[in-house]
Design a protein around this motif. Sequence first.
Motif, short mmCIF file in Angstrom:
data_model
loop_
_atom_site.label_atom_id
_atom_site.label_comp_id
_atom_site.label_asym_id
_atom_site.label_seq_id
_atom_site.Cartn_x
_atom_site.Cartn_y
_atom_site.Cartn_z
N ALA A 26 -11.94 32.05 22.80
CA ALA A 26 -11.31 30.78 22.57
C ALA A 26 -12.33 29.71 21.92
O ALA A 26 -13.71 29.85 22.44
CB ALA A 26 -10.87 30.14 24.02
N ALA A 70 -2.93 33.22 19.38
CA ALA A 70 -4.03 33.10 19.77
C ALA A 70 -4.72 31.96 18.69
O ALA A 70 -5.52 31.40 18.58
CB ALA A 70 -4.96 33.99 19.69
N ARG A 77 -7.15 30.93 22.60
CA ARG A 77 -7.65 31.66 23.58
C ARG A 77 -8.40 32.95 23.04
O ARG A 77 -8.60 33.21 21.90
CB ARG A 77 -6.34 32.14 24.35
#
Length: 185
Positions: A30, A62, A13
Amino acid sequence: MYSRSSEPVRFERDCAVVMVPQGDEVTLPAGSVGYITQGLGGSYTVFVEGNLFRVAGRDADAIGKEPPPPLELPEGADDEAVEQMVWRQLRTCFDPEIPINVVDLGLVYEASVQPHPERPGERKVEVRMTLTAPACGMGDILVADVRDKLEMIPTVAEADVELVFDPPWNRSMMSEAARLETGMF
């Protein structure tokens, strides 16, 4: 910065990161691909397109990692228990370029816990610390990391981190283990 032991990573992300050593906050989109070069203290240093970036622990998802669990204190913990946790938290703060925590590097001169003057039942932590060199580009990042990690401690409402340069840091302030690890005898 990349080595054969660096772990490949792909950002799942968009993620706010800090450039190392400049300290600029940017967002990696991302799909960005790179390598984890350091994963200590709950944060990660990643090498992406020729640059180093620091990913905060709260954003570990992430890059496919688990964020650190929330800190817990026993019910009714006293100032001594909080101070012990303060020192444990300080040992989770790392310069993104050096794999040694700020305590063992000898950067923390003092850490004290006292009742918060405006919030009954809560505490204020005051820290005096330095850098390995006054012009170190990581100063603001290290101070923010220390403050953020100390304010994660239950009952700590505020962490005041003062950056000082007197006395100036020198390698004799490092722990013996840190001197051995860096070859600075």
